[in-house]
Design a protein around this motif. Structure first.
Motif, PDB file in Angstrom:
ATOM      1  N   ARG A  89     -83.411  57.804 160.963  1.00 42.94           N
ATOM      2  CA  ARG A  89     -82.316  58.416 160.223  1.00 42.94           C
ATOM      3  C   ARG A  89     -81.537  59.396 161.108  1.00 42.94           C
ATOM      4  N   THR A  90     -82.263  60.195 161.871  1.00 44.98           N
ATOM      5  CA  THR A  90     -81.605  61.150 162.764  1.00 44.98           C
ATOM      6  C   THR A  90     -80.757  60.430 163.805  1.00 44.98           C
ATOM      7  N   PHE A  91     -81.311  59.377 164.382  1.00 47.82           N
ATOM      8  CA  PHE A  91     -80.588  58.620 165.398  1.00 47.82           C
ATOM      9  C   PHE A  91     -79.314  58.011 164.827  1.00 47.82           C
ATOM     10  N   LEU A  92     -79.420  57.379 163.666  1.00 49.22           N
ATOM     11  CA  LEU A  92     -78.260  56.701 163.092  1.00 49.22           C
ATOM     12  C   LEU A  92     -77.193  57.675 162.616  1.00 49.22           C
ATOM     13  N   GLU A  93     -77.589  58.871 162.230  1.00 55.01           N
ATOM     14  CA  GLU A  93     -76.599  59.872 161.821  1.00 55.01           C
ATOM     15  C   GLU A  93     -75.633  60.197 162.959  1.00 55.01           C
TER      16      GLU A  93
END
Length: 319
Positions: free
Chosen positions: A270-274
């Motif tokens: 989730r952090t990466f895709l944000e």
């Protein structure tokens, strides 16, 4: 950023990989003064023409005969050539540096993946315009770094990616005090020329990196003869200070990720895709553990279908 989210039902309905025979060829290539051992996977009876190709890398401490081989075979069943290899200091490949082995070095492993892309691009069986990278678990971050800015690579796929940042590292490894303590262990091991312990053992075993029951201790799964099952404590500092979840913008190629809330650190995805500004396909499977992604046939098939569809998409088509 455009994110395409696939449902579990959709993937189940599109699982169409045919059972295929394949042939393998052991090869070697060089990187930074060491010889690496790899395997090229091709459809049986392949006529030598150039095929779209996938370079596959696996979890930390592992060798190419484990989950990389499983996913390489899955890619061949779906019409690709595939390439796996042992990183420097692991398996059949040469030492990392100064006789160092079993060091989980993100920097070295990224360099090895880059060298693998350069090597496969020279093979006549490989279509240079359709080279892709597939990273599993810990090597997902390494694969992202090796692919970023790399004109040799068309697309990237990640399965059960371990994408950590400082917050995740602290949560997993005992807070700042725990992390600093492991960094002290790392520096002491490096000063002593290495401190090698078993990588995995049954739950409750003392003196091992991963006290797991299951994949890494089961001879029918990950505890195969080729597995080194070693960890060098000198690798802690490089691993703990490696934060791939914080740097998604360096990647420009289309991305596909297959993960599960039941697997390891989905918050890293989730952090990466944000922060990712490119085109991404995200497939979250239900109740699939990290180890299930390594070798459970149903889950491997579903992950491989999503990744293969992504790699096969036309270059001008968003994921």
């Amino acid at each position: 950023m455009k994110i395409t989210a696939l449902t579990t039902a959709a993937v189940l309905m599109t699982s169409t990989a045919a059972i295929a025979q394949m042939e393998t060829r052991t090869v070697t290539f060089e990187n930074e003064g060491s010889t690496l051992s790899g395997t090229l996977y091709l459809p049986e009876g392949h006529d030598g023409s150039a095929l779209p190709t996938v370079v596959v890398t696996g979890a930390w401490t592992t060798v190419e005969e484990q989950m990389p081989a499983i996913y390489a075979e899955e890619m061949v069943e779906r019409g690709f050539a595939a390439f796996t290899f042992d990183f420097r200091g692991w398996g059949k490949s040469g030492d990392l540096a100064q006789n160092a082995r079993f060091v989980e070095s993100p920097e070295a492993k990224i360099s090895d993946i880059e060298a693998a892309f350069e090597f496969v691009a020279t093979l006549p069986e490989v279509d240079q315009a359709q080279i892709n990278g597939l990273g599993i678990c810990a090597s997902a971050g390494y694969m992202v770094d090796a692919v970023a800015g790399n004109d040799l690579v068309n697309r990237i796929g990640l399965v059960a990616p371990w994408l950590q940042n400082e917050e995740i590292v602290n949560a997993v490894y005992g807070g700042e005090d725990g992390v600093n303590g492991l960094i002290d262990v790392s520096r002491a091991a490096e000063a002593a020329g290495g401190d090698i312990i078993p990588a995995a053992g049954p739950t409750g075993t003392e003196g091992v990196l991963m006290p797991f029951d299951g994949y890494y201790v089961d001879p029918q799964r990950g505890a195969i003869p080729a597995y080194d099952n070693q960890w060098n404590n000198a690798g802690w500092e490089g691993w703990l200070t490696y934060h791939p979840a914080d740097n998604p913008n360096r990647l420009t190629q289309p991305l596909a990720i297959v993960h599960s809330e039941a697997a390891a650190i989905p918050q890293g995805v989730r952090t990466f895709l944000e922060g990712f500004t490119g085109d991404a396909t995200l497939k979250m499977l239900e109740e699939v553990t990290q180890f299930d992604f390594y070798d459970n046939p149903e889950d491997v098939t579903r992950a491989a279908d999503t990744i293969a569809d992504h790699f096969a998409a036309p270059s001008d088509q968003a994921s």
